[in-house]
Scaffold this motif. Structure first.
Motif, PDB file in Angstrom:
ATOM      1  N   ASN A  95     -43.947  35.112 -40.297  1.00 48.20           N
ATOM      2  CA  ASN A  95     -45.141  35.000 -39.471  1.00 48.20           C
ATOM      3  C   ASN A  95     -45.394  36.348 -38.810  1.00 48.20           C
ATOM      4  N   ASN A  96     -46.659  36.749 -38.711  1.00 54.85           N
ATOM      5  CA  ASN A  96     -46.944  38.068 -38.143  1.00 54.85           C
ATOM      6  C   ASN A  96     -46.561  38.173 -36.673  1.00 54.85           C
ATOM      7  N   LEU A  97     -46.614  37.057 -35.938  1.00 56.27           N
ATOM      8  CA  LEU A  97     -46.214  37.063 -34.532  1.00 56.27           C
ATOM      9  C   LEU A  97     -44.709  37.271 -34.394  1.00 56.27           C
ATOM     10  N   VAL A  98     -43.945  36.579 -35.229  1.00 57.99           N
ATOM     11  CA  VAL A  98     -42.491  36.732 -35.200  1.00 57.99           C
ATOM     12  C   VAL A  98     -42.102  38.144 -35.630  1.00 57.99           C
ATOM     13  N   MET A  99     -42.806  38.681 -36.631  1.00 53.32           N
ATOM     14  CA  MET A  99     -42.535  40.045 -37.078  1.00 53.32           C
ATOM     15  C   MET A  99     -42.655  41.026 -35.922  1.00 53.32           C
ATOM     16  N   MET A 100     -43.757  40.934 -35.162  1.00 56.37           N
ATOM     17  CA  MET A 100     -43.973  41.858 -34.050  1.00 56.37           C
ATOM     18  C   MET A 100     -42.963  41.629 -32.940  1.00 56.37           C
ATOM     19  N   LEU A 101     -42.602  40.374 -32.701  1.00 58.68           N
ATOM     20  CA  LEU A 101     -41.596  40.063 -31.680  1.00 58.68           C
ATOM     21  C   LEU A 101     -40.254  40.684 -32.045  1.00 58.68           C
ATOM     22  N   LEU A 102     -39.836  40.544 -33.310  1.00 62.80           N
ATOM     23  CA  LEU A 102     -38.554  41.106 -33.724  1.00 62.80           C
ATOM     24  C   LEU A 102     -38.572  42.630 -33.626  1.00 62.80           C
ATOM     25  N   ALA A 103     -39.670  43.248 -34.049  1.00 61.98           N
ATOM     26  CA  ALA A 103     -39.772  44.709 -33.943  1.00 61.98           C
ATOM     27  C   ALA A 103     -39.611  45.146 -32.495  1.00 61.98           C
ATOM     28  N   LEU A 104     -40.215  44.391 -31.580  1.00 65.59           N
ATOM     29  CA  LEU A 104     -40.108  44.720 -30.159  1.00 65.59           C
ATOM     30  C   LEU A 104     -38.679  44.532 -29.660  1.00 65.59           C
ATOM     31  N   LEU A 105     -38.038  43.419 -30.033  1.00 69.27           N
ATOM     32  CA  LEU A 105     -36.658  43.162 -29.586  1.00 69.27           C
ATOM     33  C   LEU A 105     -35.709  44.222 -30.111  1.00 69.27           C
ATOM     34  N   GLN A 106     -35.918  44.647 -31.338  1.00 68.95           N
ATOM     35  CA  GLN A 106     -35.060  45.691 -31.889  1.00 68.95           C
ATOM     36  C   GLN A 106     -35.276  47.009 -31.152  1.00 68.95           C
ATOM     37  N   GLU A 107     -36.531  47.322 -30.847  1.00 68.34           N
ATOM     38  CA  GLU A 107     -36.830  48.545 -30.093  1.00 68.34           C
ATOM     39  C   GLU A 107     -36.164  48.514 -28.721  1.00 68.34           C
ATOM     40  N   ARG A 108     -36.117  47.330 -28.096  1.00 73.08           N
ATOM     41  CA  ARG A 108     -35.521  47.180 -26.767  1.00 73.08           C
ATOM     42  C   ARG A 108     -34.003  47.017 -26.824  1.00 73.08           C
ATOM     43  N   GLU A 109     -33.458  47.029 -28.071  1.00 70.78           N
ATOM     44  CA  GLU A 109     -32.016  46.848 -28.279  1.00 70.78           C
ATOM     45  C   GLU A 109     -31.516  45.581 -27.590  1.00 70.78           C
ATOM     46  N   ALA A 110     -32.312  44.522 -27.743  1.00 67.61           N
ATOM     47  CA  ALA A 110     -31.966  43.233 -27.138  1.00 67.61           C
ATOM     48  C   ALA A 110     -30.689  42.681 -27.747  1.00 67.61           C
ATOM     49  N   ILE A 120     -45.756  31.190 -29.643  1.00 62.92           N
ATOM     50  CA  ILE A 120     -44.922  32.390 -29.721  1.00 62.92           C
ATOM     51  C   ILE A 120     -44.334  32.764 -28.363  1.00 62.92           C
ATOM     52  N   ALA A 121     -45.031  32.416 -27.278  1.00 70.16           N
ATOM     53  CA  ALA A 121     -44.524  32.749 -25.943  1.00 70.16           C
ATOM     54  C   ALA A 121     -43.312  31.903 -25.568  1.00 70.16           C
ATOM     55  N   ASN A 122     -43.045  30.847 -26.307  1.00 74.58           N
ATOM     56  CA  ASN A 122     -41.853  30.014 -26.086  1.00 74.58           C
ATOM     57  C   ASN A 122     -40.732  30.382 -27.051  1.00 74.58           C
ATOM     58  N   ILE A 123     -40.925  31.466 -27.785  1.00 75.68           N
ATOM     59  CA  ILE A 123     -39.993  31.814 -28.852  1.00 75.68           C
ATOM     60  C   ILE A 123     -39.269  33.115 -28.538  1.00 75.68           C
ATOM     61  N   THR A 124     -37.979  33.126 -28.831  1.00 75.76           N
ATOM     62  CA  THR A 124     -37.256  34.385 -28.946  1.00 75.76           C
ATOM     63  C   THR A 124     -36.333  34.252 -30.153  1.00 75.76           C
ATOM     64  N   LEU A 125     -35.543  35.263 -30.419  1.00 72.34           N
ATOM     65  CA  LEU A 125     -34.655  35.246 -31.578  1.00 72.34           C
ATOM     66  C   LEU A 125     -33.216  35.380 -31.112  1.00 72.34           C
ATOM     67  N   THR A 126     -32.355  34.554 -31.702  1.00 74.71           N
ATOM     68  CA  THR A 126     -30.923  34.590 -31.386  1.00 74.71           C
ATOM     69  C   THR A 126     -30.138  34.446 -32.684  1.00 74.71           C
ATOM     70  N   LEU A 127     -28.847  34.620 -32.588  1.00 71.97           N
ATOM     71  CA  LEU A 127     -27.994  34.274 -33.715  1.00 71.97           C
ATOM     72  C   LEU A 127     -28.066  32.770 -33.932  1.00 71.97           C
ATOM     73  N   ALA A 128     -27.909  32.354 -35.179  1.00 75.02           N
ATOM     74  CA  ALA A 128     -27.985  30.921 -35.495  1.00 75.02           C
ATOM     75  C   ALA A 128     -26.925  30.137 -34.727  1.00 75.02           C
ATOM     76  N   SER A 129     -25.732  30.718 -34.569  1.00 74.50           N
ATOM     77  CA  SER A 129     -24.645  30.029 -33.856  1.00 74.50           C
ATOM     78  C   SER A 129     -24.996  29.834 -32.383  1.00 74.50           C
ATOM     79  N   THR A 130     -25.667  30.813 -31.793  1.00 78.84           N
ATOM     80  CA  THR A 130     -26.083  30.701 -30.387  1.00 78.84           C
ATOM     81  C   THR A 130     -27.129  29.609 -30.223  1.00 78.84           C
ATOM     82  N   ASN A 131     -28.089  29.587 -31.120  1.00 81.22           N
ATOM     83  CA  ASN A 131     -29.125  28.564 -31.063  1.00 81.22           C
ATOM     84  C   ASN A 131     -28.518  27.167 -31.165  1.00 81.22           C
TER      85      ASN A 131
END
Length: 537
Positions: A411-426, A465-476
């Motif tokens: 999804n384009n929203l998830v793509m942009m979210l992941l790019a942002l999280l990677q940039e922020r070294e989340a 998308i505002a209720n979404i973030t990305l985690t490891l599958a084990s964390t989720n």
């Protein structure tokens, strides 16, 4: 001479003869022959019973008819008639297909050994002359009698004639076909294919071009295939499965100095390509630029976005932008400044976010390749960047554009979210030494779990998308259906900040809509800051 265009029928023997003499050819974009011997046997049985086997579809280029739909059937017919056939990769395929002269059954065996005196190889029957069948029927009757089996001569002769006339004759069994005329447009050709064969994959312009490359320059398709395979092995632990169409269009762009759509009809394209492919030096230079340009483009994205391979990538929704980037890099002499690398990365994200190449991709690629050529002269990507903002109808990501339902990757929203999280070294919520990036086993995490939200919320609101973030599958999995108030307090403030989680007073289920509003503002603000850092805003 190619097949007459339009809707017609033709006997089996003519199809097979045309295949063996080169008037019918299998395009290079078609998959390999995959039918089993049993599937071939079933086809022969259907034909002998007079059942239809479907429409064959071709497109004509000059004196050749290329198989658009029906490759497996054409090759199977050749196998049935000839007993063996040479496939595109040079491999010889044989089949032991037998016909029972008494009951008309058809059998396939692994060995060349006859199953019995009443069984004859179909290919041997079809090599007989029509006049010799009565004499052969008499011989078979004698052999059967000697082995204690009684089958009358009339039955044997009738059954042999039936097989021979079905597969060799001109009148007994005809197969319907449609041959698209040479002056048809590529888009119309693809539409014909997808409408007639709903289960098939739509033919693309790149598929037709690949066929034309091979016709005009034998060995070109192998080069493309070998390079594609080399990309899959180049980076250890990564799987860069670039579509052959991407490589075809990149080569075409270098060959034509900036075009992937060079004409409107198949015939015109064949003529145009023939002119471009006349000079072997031009072909070699274009191919060398393609290999280098694609490789450098991938390296740029690996470096800037930490993309770990297109097979499982969250950040690589479309390969089309890769063509433009590779071409720009080539026009720059394969030497980019840091500013250009950042700008191309930002352009790549925006081109995917706004679905730049979803409709009329070749027309838009032509536009962008021309801009890339001009931009490369000034060593400034501004022309490409301005074009994507013009296409978007705005400059900057807004809260309206960064909203929508998300249930999975791609999804384009998830793509942009992941790019942002990677940039922020989340970091991951629980494994706090692990970065959220392409190399990890990521999953979509609902900050407010679906199971805890009241039933009056719509699916769009729950999966916003505002209720979404990305985690490891084990964390989720560990968090499960816990409410934010239960699990977020244990997560370090810095990690919550990296994921742009609003303040604690909004973690209550009753304040869910306010949470969405506040987090969306945070996300949009930081995405635009990220785009500014890349020099595209």
């Amino acid at each position: 001479m190619a097949l007459p265009s339009g809707h017609r029928t033709m006997p089996i023997s003519t199809f097979v003869d045309y295949f063996f003499n080169g008037r019918i050819k299998i395009p290079d974009f078609q998959r390999e022959f995959v039918w089993s011997d049993e599937r071939v046997r079933q086809l022969a049985e259907s034909i002998l019973k007079g059942y239809p086997i479907g429409l064959l579809i071709f497109f004509n280029v000059k004196d050749v008819s290329y198989v658009l739909d029906g490759q497996q059937r054409i090759l199977s017919l050749a196998l049935i008639k000839n007993g063996d056939v040479t496939l595109r990769n040079g491999r010889r395929k044989s089949i032991n297909l037998w016909f029972n002269v008494s009951n008309k059954n058809i059998m396939v065996t692994r060995t060349t050994r006859s199953p019995g005196v009443e069984w004859l190889k179909i290919s041997d029957i079809l090599r007989m002359s029509y006049e010799d069948i009565p004499e052969i029927a008499e011989e078979i009757e004698r052999n059967l009698a000697n082995s204690g089996k009684k089958v009358d001569y009339t039955t044997i002769r009738r059954n042999l004639f039936e097989v021979w006339e079905t597969f060799n004759g001109q009148y007994k069994y005809h197969i319907p076909y449609y041959a698209a005329p040479a002056n048809i447009g590529i888009e119309e050709l693809g539409e014909i294919f997808v409408r007639i064969n709903f289960a098939g994959t739509r033919i693309r312009a790149a598929d037709i071009y690949l066929t034309m490359f091979e016709v005009a320059n034998p060995g070109m398709a192998s080069k493309i295939r070998n390079f594609r395979e080399s990309l899959e092995r180049k980076w250890v632990g990564e799987s860069w499965e670039i579509d052959h169409g991407t490589l075809v269009k990149t080569f075409l762009a270098f060959l034509t100095d900036g075009k992937v759509k060079i004409a409107n009809t198949v015939l015109q394209q064949a003529d145009e390509l023939r002119n471009y492919l006349r000079s072997q030096d031009n072909v070699e230079r274009a191919w060398e630029s393609t290999e280098e340009g694609i490789t450098r483009a991938i390296e740029l994205l690996r470096e800037q976005l930490k993309i770990g391979g297109t097979k499982r990538s969250w950040l690589f929704l479309s390969e089309a932008p890769l063509i433009t980037i590779a071409y720009y890099i080539g026009k720059r002499g394969f030497n980019l400044s840091d500013e250009e690398k950042k700008a191309l990365t930002g352009w790549f994200l925006l081109a995917q976010f706004y679905h730049r190449y979803t409709s009329a991709p070749d027309t838009k690629l032509n536009e962008d390749l021309e801009l890339a050529k001009n931009a490369a002269r000034t060593r400034n990507c501004r022309m490409l960047i301005d074009k994507i903002w013009e296409f978007a109808g705005m400059k900057g990501i807004t809260e309206e554009t960064f909203s929508g339902r998300v249930t999975s990757r791609g999804n384009n929203l998830v793509m942009m979210l992941l790019a942002l999280l990677q940039e922020r070294e989340a970091k991951d919520f629980y494994r706090q030494t692990v970065n959220i990036d392409e190399s990890q086993d990521l999953t979509i995490h609902h900050i407010f779990p679906e199971a805890r939200l009241p039933s009056d919320y719509s699916d769009d609101e729950i999966h916003d998308i505002a209720n979404i973030t990305l985690t490891l599958a084990s964390t989720n999995k560990t968090i499960g259906d816990k409410e934010p108030n239960e699990y977020l307090p244990s997560i370090p403030t810095e990690i919550r900040r990296q994921h742009l989680i609003p303040s604690q007073h909004l973690w209550d289920i009753r304040k869910y809509k306010k949470f969405l509003t506040e987090r969306r503002k945070l996300l949009v603000k930081e995405i635009n800051n990220y785009l500014r850092s890349l020099g595209v805003l």
